[in-house]
Write a protein that holds these residues in place. Structure first.
Motif, PDB file in Angstrom:
ATOM      1  N   GLY A   1      -3.701  -4.965  -6.965  1.00 15.53           N
ATOM      2  CA  GLY A   1      -3.235  -6.312  -6.682  1.00 15.53           C
ATOM      3  C   GLY A   1      -2.100  -6.354  -5.687  1.00 15.53           C
ATOM      4  N   THR A   2      -1.270  -7.381  -5.804  1.00 14.34           N
ATOM      5  CA  THR A   2      -0.209  -7.631  -4.829  1.00 14.34           C
ATOM      6  C   THR A   2       1.187  -7.371  -5.367  1.00 14.34           C
ATOM      7  N   ASP A   3       1.298  -6.852  -6.597  1.00 19.91           N
ATOM      8  CA  ASP A   3       2.618  -6.658  -7.191  1.00 19.91           C
ATOM      9  C   ASP A   3       3.038  -5.194  -7.244  1.00 19.91           C
ATOM     10  N   ALA A   4       2.347  -4.343  -6.464  1.00 19.53           N
ATOM     11  CA  ALA A   4       2.709  -2.919  -6.352  1.00 19.53           C
ATOM     12  C   ALA A   4       2.689  -2.209  -7.695  1.00 19.53           C
TER      13      ALA A   4
ATOM     14  N   ALA B   1      -7.944   0.821   2.059  1.00 23.50           N
ATOM     15  CA  ALA B   1      -7.069  -0.323   1.790  1.00 23.50           C
ATOM     16  C   ALA B   1      -7.733  -1.325   0.848  1.00 23.50           C
ATOM     17  N   GLU B   2      -9.016  -1.596   1.064  1.00 28.77           N
ATOM     18  CA  GLU B   2      -9.729  -2.513   0.173  1.00 28.77           C
ATOM     19  C   GLU B   2      -9.769  -1.961  -1.240  1.00 28.77           C
TER      20      GLU B   2
ATOM     21  N   THR C   1       3.144  -2.653   4.107  1.00 25.74           N
ATOM     22  CA  THR C   1       2.502  -3.918   3.771  1.00 25.74           C
ATOM     23  C   THR C   1       1.267  -4.092   4.651  1.00 25.74           C
ATOM     24  N   VAL C   2       0.135  -4.367   4.015  1.00 27.22           N
ATOM     25  CA  VAL C   2      -1.139  -4.471   4.724  1.00 27.22           C
ATOM     26  C   VAL C   2      -1.756  -5.831   4.418  1.00 27.22           C
TER      27      VAL C   2
ATOM     28  N   MET D   1       0.848  -1.189   0.000  1.00 32.17           N
ATOM     29  CA  MET D   1       0.000   0.000   0.000  1.00 32.17           C
ATOM     30  C   MET D   1       0.884   1.239   0.000  1.00 32.17           C
ATOM     31  N   GLY D   2       0.561   2.184  -0.866  1.00 32.36           N
ATOM     32  CA  GLY D   2       1.349   3.399  -0.959  1.00 32.36           C
ATOM     33  C   GLY D   2       2.377   3.342  -2.059  1.00 32.36           C
ATOM     34  N   SER D   3       3.079   4.453  -2.230  1.00 30.92           N
ATOM     35  CA  SER D   3       4.072   4.557  -3.295  1.00 30.92           C
ATOM     36  C   SER D   3       5.095   5.623  -2.942  1.00 30.92           C
ATOM     37  N   ASN D   4       6.328   5.405  -3.372  1.00 28.60           N
ATOM     38  CA  ASN D   4       7.353   6.441  -3.244  1.00 28.60           C
ATOM     39  C   ASN D   4       8.009   6.718  -4.583  1.00 28.60           C
ATOM     40  N   ASP D   5       7.290   6.423  -5.688  1.00 26.92           N
ATOM     41  CA  ASP D   5       7.870   6.680  -7.005  1.00 26.92           C
ATOM     42  C   ASP D   5       7.896   8.180  -7.281  1.00 26.92           C
TER      43      ASP D   5
END
Length: 265
Positions: A131-134, A123-124, A48-49, A24-28
């Motif tokens: 998905g789970t691959d960011a 979060a949902e 990670t959630v 969850m989230g991003s730092n790009d």
């Protein structure tokens, strides 16, 4: 694509999101990293959630679906019946399959409860979108284009219009118009078309559902801003990435703000 089902008084189609961890989230380079500069909220730190399995609507709630709740005497009429380019939008059968707009958070919550569902948490919503691959967008990391999402393109009448893209609409599009923009679980329009209310009070990350950010209902002692997700037809390229967070008070409504529902079981 995962399992699907039809549910609720509005006969909504839902997709299943399995239990497990996600990023969850991003730092790009495009991530919002501070509170400065507008209503977008920081997407950092990346965390990670874990979520139990749940269902989320495949599409945004439409004008036609919302009208069922109004006709049942449960939901209030939208604040306006027009859209940016259409004089009569809500209540017009031509636009029955277009996303609902001009509703505040309490109206979205009332609809989901009437339909036997709930508003998704922030979060949902994000897990269902990426998905789970960011991934950066619902469809992956490939660049945004007019076949994947409805955003402010050459047809858009606003000052931020980007003439380099053509998604076919100057305003909202019928839900599900961009199958190439599907999320890993098959949810559509999670980038663009309309912003979507979530249940969540905006708070800094790391996300913690037990810290008060998931308080629901009409309690007057709960003050704060609710999170929006997904961007809209009225926004430019930057606003389409799936980790982006926007927010407003729950009384707010606008011509590019709608919602979808979710279910725990």
């Amino acid at each position: 694509m995962g399992s699907t089902r039809i549910i609720g008084l509005d006969q909504a189609k839902q997709v299943y999101v399995p239990a497990g961890d996600f990023t969850m989230g991003s730092n790009d380079t495009d991530a919002k990293k501070s509170l400065a500069g507008g209503r977008a909220y920081p997407e950092i730190p990346v965390n990670t959630v874990y979520l139990d399995g749940y269902w989320i609507d495949k599409y945004e709630v439409t004008n036609g679906q919302y009208a069922l709740c109004v006709d049942a005497g449960v939901c209030n009429h939208p604040h306006r019946v027009d859209s940016m380019t259409r004089r009569v939008y809500y209540g017009n059968p031509v636009y029955a399959n277009y996303p609902m707009i001009w509703i505040n958070w309490s109206m979205a919550l009332a609809y989901c409860e009437w339909a036997g569902r709930k508003l998704p948490s922030e979060a949902e919503w994000e897990k269902a979108a990426r998905g789970t691959d960011a991934r950066r967008f619902p469809w992956g990391n490939d660049p945004l284009d007019g076949t994947r999402a409805n955003f402010c393109d050459i047809n858009c009448l606003l000052a931020v219009a980007n003439p380099g893209f053509n998604d076919g609409y100057a305003d909202t599009a019928p839900v599900g118009s961009y199958p190439r923009g599907a999320s890993p679980y098959g949810a559509l329009d999670m980038a663009g078309n309309v912003w979507e209310w979530t249940s969540t009070l905006v708070r800094p990350y790391p996300y913690d559902a037990s810290d008060g950010r998931e308080v629901l209902g009409e309690n007057p002692n709960v003050d704060g801003e609710r999170v929006w997700r997904g961007g809209s037809w009225a926004n430019g390229y930057w606003w389409m990435h799936s980790a982006l967070r926007y927010r407003s008070k729950d009384w707010y409504w606008y011509f590019n703000l709608g919602f979808r529902c979710a279910s725990s079981t």
